[in-house]
Scaffold this motif. Sequence first.
Motif, PDB file in Angstrom:
ATOM      1  N   UNK A  47       0.807  -1.212   0.000  1.00  0.00           N
ATOM      2  CA  UNK A  47       0.000   0.000   0.000  1.00  0.00           C
ATOM      3  C   UNK A  47       0.839   1.259   0.000  1.00  0.00           C
ATOM      4  N   UNK A  48       1.840   1.309   0.861  1.00  0.00           N
ATOM      5  CA  UNK A  48       2.702   2.484   0.929  1.00  0.00           C
ATOM      6  C   UNK A  48       3.529   2.632  -0.345  1.00  0.00           C
ATOM      7  N   UNK A  49       4.039   1.529  -0.872  1.00  0.00           N
ATOM      8  CA  UNK A  49       4.806   1.586  -2.120  1.00  0.00           C
ATOM      9  C   UNK A  49       3.936   2.113  -3.259  1.00  0.00           C
ATOM     10  N   UNK A  50       2.660   1.710  -3.277  1.00  0.00           N
ATOM     11  CA  UNK A  50       1.732   2.203  -4.295  1.00  0.00           C
ATOM     12  C   UNK A  50       1.485   3.693  -4.132  1.00  0.00           C
ATOM     13  N   UNK A  51       1.259   4.129  -2.899  1.00  0.00           N
ATOM     14  CA  UNK A  51       1.027   5.552  -2.638  1.00  0.00           C
ATOM     15  C   UNK A  51       2.217   6.388  -3.092  1.00  0.00           C
ATOM     16  N   UNK A  52       3.415   5.915  -2.841  1.00  0.00           N
ATOM     17  CA  UNK A  52       4.612   6.653  -3.252  1.00  0.00           C
ATOM     18  C   UNK A  52       4.709   6.744  -4.775  1.00  0.00           C
ATOM     19  N   UNK A  53       4.409   5.656  -5.460  1.00  0.00           N
ATOM     20  CA  UNK A  53       4.469   5.673  -6.927  1.00  0.00           C
ATOM     21  C   UNK A  53       3.450   6.661  -7.500  1.00  0.00           C
ATOM     22  N   UNK A  54       2.258   6.656  -6.954  1.00  0.00           N
ATOM     23  CA  UNK A  54       1.221   7.557  -7.448  1.00  0.00           C
ATOM     24  C   UNK A  54       1.592   9.016  -7.196  1.00  0.00           C
ATOM     25  N   UNK A  55       2.170   9.266  -6.029  1.00  0.00           N
ATOM     26  CA  UNK A  55       2.606  10.639  -5.733  1.00  0.00           C
ATOM     27  C   UNK A  55       3.701  11.090  -6.691  1.00  0.00           C
ATOM     28  N   UNK A  56       4.668  10.213  -6.948  1.00  0.00           N
ATOM     29  CA  UNK A  56       5.741  10.579  -7.872  1.00  0.00           C
ATOM     30  C   UNK A  56       5.203  10.872  -9.272  1.00  0.00           C
ATOM     31  N   UNK A  57       4.072  10.237  -9.602  1.00  0.00           N
ATOM     32  CA  UNK A  57       3.471  10.457 -10.913  1.00  0.00           C
ATOM     33  C   UNK A  57       2.603  11.715 -10.955  1.00  0.00           C
ATOM     34  N   UNK A  58       2.447  12.384  -9.806  1.00  0.00           N
ATOM     35  CA  UNK A  58       1.746  13.656  -9.793  1.00  0.00           C
ATOM     36  C   UNK A  58       0.364  13.653  -9.186  1.00  0.00           C
ATOM     37  N   UNK A  59      -0.101  12.522  -8.660  1.00  0.00           N
ATOM     38  CA  UNK A  59      -1.429  12.462  -8.067  1.00  0.00           C
ATOM     39  C   UNK A  59      -1.424  13.013  -6.647  1.00  0.00           C
ATOM     40  N   UNK A  60      -2.574  13.508  -6.214  1.00  0.00           N
ATOM     41  CA  UNK A  60      -2.784  13.822  -4.794  1.00  0.00           C
ATOM     42  C   UNK A  60      -3.170  12.514  -4.110  1.00  0.00           C
ATOM     43  N   UNK A  61      -2.413  12.106  -3.120  1.00  0.00           N
ATOM     44  CA  UNK A  61      -2.583  10.765  -2.559  1.00  0.00           C
ATOM     45  C   UNK A  61      -2.961  10.835  -1.080  1.00  0.00           C
ATOM     46  N   UNK A  62      -4.044  10.132  -0.760  1.00  0.00           N
ATOM     47  CA  UNK A  62      -4.490   9.969   0.626  1.00  0.00           C
ATOM     48  C   UNK A  62      -4.283   8.513   1.022  1.00  0.00           C
ATOM     49  N   UNK A  63      -3.839   8.299   2.248  1.00  0.00           N
ATOM     50  CA  UNK A  63      -3.669   6.937   2.744  1.00  0.00           C
ATOM     51  C   UNK A  63      -4.475   6.757   4.029  1.00  0.00           C
ATOM     52  N   UNK A  64      -4.957   5.551   4.223  1.00  0.00           N
ATOM     53  CA  UNK A  64      -5.732   5.214   5.415  1.00  0.00           C
ATOM     54  C   UNK A  64      -5.044   4.074   6.148  1.00  0.00           C
ATOM     55  N   UNK A  65      -4.972   4.183   7.470  1.00  0.00           N
ATOM     56  CA  UNK A  65      -4.419   3.110   8.292  1.00  0.00           C
ATOM     57  C   UNK A  65      -4.998   3.153   9.688  1.00  0.00           C
ATOM     58  N   UNK A  66      -4.981   2.002  10.361  1.00  0.00           N
ATOM     59  CA  UNK A  66      -5.496   1.944  11.734  1.00  0.00           C
ATOM     60  C   UNK A  66      -4.451   2.333  12.762  1.00  0.00           C
ATOM     61  N   UNK A  67      -3.186   2.077  12.438  1.00  0.00           N
ATOM     62  CA  UNK A  67      -2.096   2.242  13.391  1.00  0.00           C
ATOM     63  C   UNK A  67      -1.583   3.684  13.358  1.00  0.00           C
ATOM     64  N   UNK A  68      -1.825   4.421  14.444  1.00  0.00           N
ATOM     65  CA  UNK A  68      -1.437   5.834  14.471  1.00  0.00           C
ATOM     66  C   UNK A  68       0.073   6.006  14.409  1.00  0.00           C
ATOM     67  N   UNK A  69       0.821   5.060  14.996  1.00  0.00           N
ATOM     68  CA  UNK A  69       2.273   5.161  14.938  1.00  0.00           C
ATOM     69  C   UNK A  69       2.772   5.036  13.501  1.00  0.00           C
TER      70      UNK A  69
END
Length: 239
Positions: A16-38
Amino acid sequence: MTDHTALVVGGTSGIGLATARRLHRAGAAVHIVGRDKQRLENVAATDPALTGHAADGSDPRQIAAVTEAIGRIDWLIITLSGSEGPGPIADLDLGMLRRAFDAKFWGHITTIQAALPHLAPTGSITLLGAVTARAAMPGTAGIAAINAAVEALVKPLAAELAPIRVNGVSPGLVDTPWWSGLPDQARQAYFTQAAQALPTRRIATADDVAEAVVLAATNPNITGTILETDGGARLVSMT
């Protein structure tokens, strides 16, 4: 990919994080969701351009609040997973298996329903299954059923939700925090042995799989498809 918004549910680590990084590098605005606050805090420190949201993918109210706050979503990517589910059928803990279904399968359904009112008509939904859905690996009946249930959503939803595209990605062995329950030495020994059985002779990285996820999410001509990125694990015996 500019002017596109992506939501990666389960985006604080691994694929999930690797995907978010790729999308951001491609110019998208990226939101991520997770349960773990840390984990969310860790990502905020390393990847401040990713917008983090604390929510449980299986909680409809929490996910609905996130999607409403974001507004229009072009690419919904669900990479929910859990460590529960494997084990021989004779003594498989059924309570554990129900929890695993809640975390992954029902989490996918909940997230899709919450996001649908906000998905762009030209948008996409990408789900993450696993090779166990189609491979004959002893000791994986429970987790195979979960992943098969997730992957079974792809074709009917692609037909039902068109022109929104729906796809799945099916990884095999991937070096991610999913394996953190094994001691480092045992994990590396298993990976070394498993790699020799794979046609690719290597264990995938999270970024290997993320590349396929981004393709499924963004290519306007792919729908109703499960992209297999398992190093050929389905072609050989992994026992």
